[in-house]
Write an enzyme that holds these catalytic residues in place. Structure first.
Site, short mmCIF file in Angstrom:
data_model
loop_
_atom_site.label_atom_id
_atom_site.label_comp_id
_atom_site.label_asym_id
_atom_site.label_seq_id
_atom_site.Cartn_x
_atom_site.Cartn_y
_atom_site.Cartn_z
N ASP A 44 31.20 39.29 45.28
CA ASP A 44 29.77 38.97 45.32
C ASP A 44 29.48 37.94 46.41
O ASP A 44 28.33 37.60 46.65
CB ASP A 44 29.25 38.51 43.96
CG ASP A 44 30.00 37.31 43.39
OD1 ASP A 44 30.90 36.77 44.06
OD2 ASP A 44 29.67 36.91 42.26
N SER A 45 30.53 37.50 47.12
CA SER A 45 30.33 36.71 48.34
C SER A 45 29.51 37.46 49.37
O SER A 45 28.98 36.87 50.31
CB SER A 45 31.69 36.32 48.94
OG SER A 45 32.54 37.45 49.04
N ASP A 83 33.65 42.89 42.01
CA ASP A 83 33.14 41.75 41.26
C ASP A 83 32.00 42.16 40.33
O ASP A 83 31.08 42.89 40.74
CB ASP A 83 32.58 40.69 42.22
CG ASP A 83 33.60 39.62 42.56
OD1 ASP A 83 34.69 39.61 41.95
OD2 ASP A 83 33.30 38.79 43.44
N GLU A 113 34.18 35.94 36.41
CA GLU A 113 34.51 34.52 36.50
C GLU A 113 34.52 33.87 35.13
O GLU A 113 33.56 34.02 34.35
CB GLU A 113 33.47 33.80 37.38
CG GLU A 113 33.50 34.26 38.83
CD GLU A 113 32.49 33.53 39.71
OE1 GLU A 113 32.35 33.92 40.88
OE2 GLU A 113 31.85 32.57 39.22
N GLU A 180 40.64 29.67 42.49
CA GLU A 180 39.81 29.21 43.61
C GLU A 180 39.63 27.70 43.60
O GLU A 180 39.24 27.11 42.59
CB GLU A 180 38.43 29.88 43.59
CG GLU A 180 37.54 29.43 44.75
CD GLU A 180 36.35 30.33 45.00
OE1 GLU A 180 35.60 30.03 45.95
OE2 GLU A 180 36.16 31.31 44.28
#
Length: 252
Positions: A44-45, A83, A113, A180
């Protein structure tokens, strides 16, 4: 599960570092696949480096489906991780329904996440036969609540929580997990304790693999680059040079 995904455990045992990169479109995905990258992440970056959003929280399921389908068309070898965007997995039922959408679009595995708080969602996905990748440490989808991007694992309490999250994901059946922006010593300890492959980003070299946003690797997003990302090309400068030459030629 794809043979290349099921082989991750053996790769961890052999200590052969995984090379993971992001892809959001057909030509990039095809080039990375042909170059031999181990795994591709449609992250989703894309909200930031492709769509110009301020962070990842504005990315929708429709956006993810669109980009995963494009990447799928370019890939014949590397497994694709997709994602789940923010608020697409608030309940186990929603998580499973949206995970299935990503798989239908072309993802071989899905990622969300969070750790222990999301085990019911993770379990629903895994029990449906969908390979799952975790993501702990700094969580970009929570950047607004946390007031920025912050290193994780700096205190013993933070380290214990991260290890607990990793162990919970591992015990539930995650095949891999992204670590991360975690203090390197903590990331290395997590790597030692879990069976799943750990994929670090800004978490030192003690993980089973590394992932970078491809735009950072290629220098194609000059407006921001994380301090841990080493650019191995300068596509931004090359693009400007080529465009300037084209404009000059047109104006002769």
């Amino acid at each position: 599960m794809l043979p290349s995904l099921s082989a991750l455990i053996q790769r961890k045992k052999s200590r052969q570092t995984l090379a993971v990169l992001t892809a959001y479109d057909y030509p990039t995905a095809r080039l990375l696949d042909e170059a031999g990258v181990d795994l591709l992440l449609v992250g989703d970056s894309l909200g930031m480096v492709v769509l110009g959003l301020p962070d990842t929280t504005g990315v929708t399921m429709d956006m993810m489906v669109h980009h995963i389908a494009a990447v799928r068309r370019g890939v014949t070898r590397a497994p694709i991780i997709g994602d789940l965007p923010a608020h697409s997995y608030d309940t186990p039922e929603q998580a499973l329904a949206n995970a299935r959408r990503l798989v239908e679009a072309g993802a071989d595995a899905v990622k969300l996440e969070g750790g222990t708080a999301f085990i019911p969602q993770v379990r629903a996905i895994i029990e449906a036969g969908i390979p799952f990748v975790g993501h702990i440490g700094m969580l970009p989808q929570s950047v607004r609540e946390e007031g920025g991007y912050k290193k994780k694992g700096k205190t013993p309490e933070q380290a214990d929580r991260l290890i607990a999250d990793a162990l919970a994901l591992d015990e539930t059946g995650a095949i891999a997990m992204v670590l991360e922006s975690i203090v390197p010593e903590v990331a290395a300890e997590i790597t030692r304790q879990v069976r799943a492959s750990t994929i670090g980003i800004g978490a030192g070299t003690g993980t089973d693999g590394q992932v970078l946003v491809t735009h950072d690797l290629l220098g194609s997003f000059p407006w921001f680059r994380p301090p841990f990302a080493k650019a191995r090309a300068d596509l931004a400068a090359e693009t400007r040079r080529a465009v300037s030459e084209y404009i000059a030629e047109c104006q002769k």
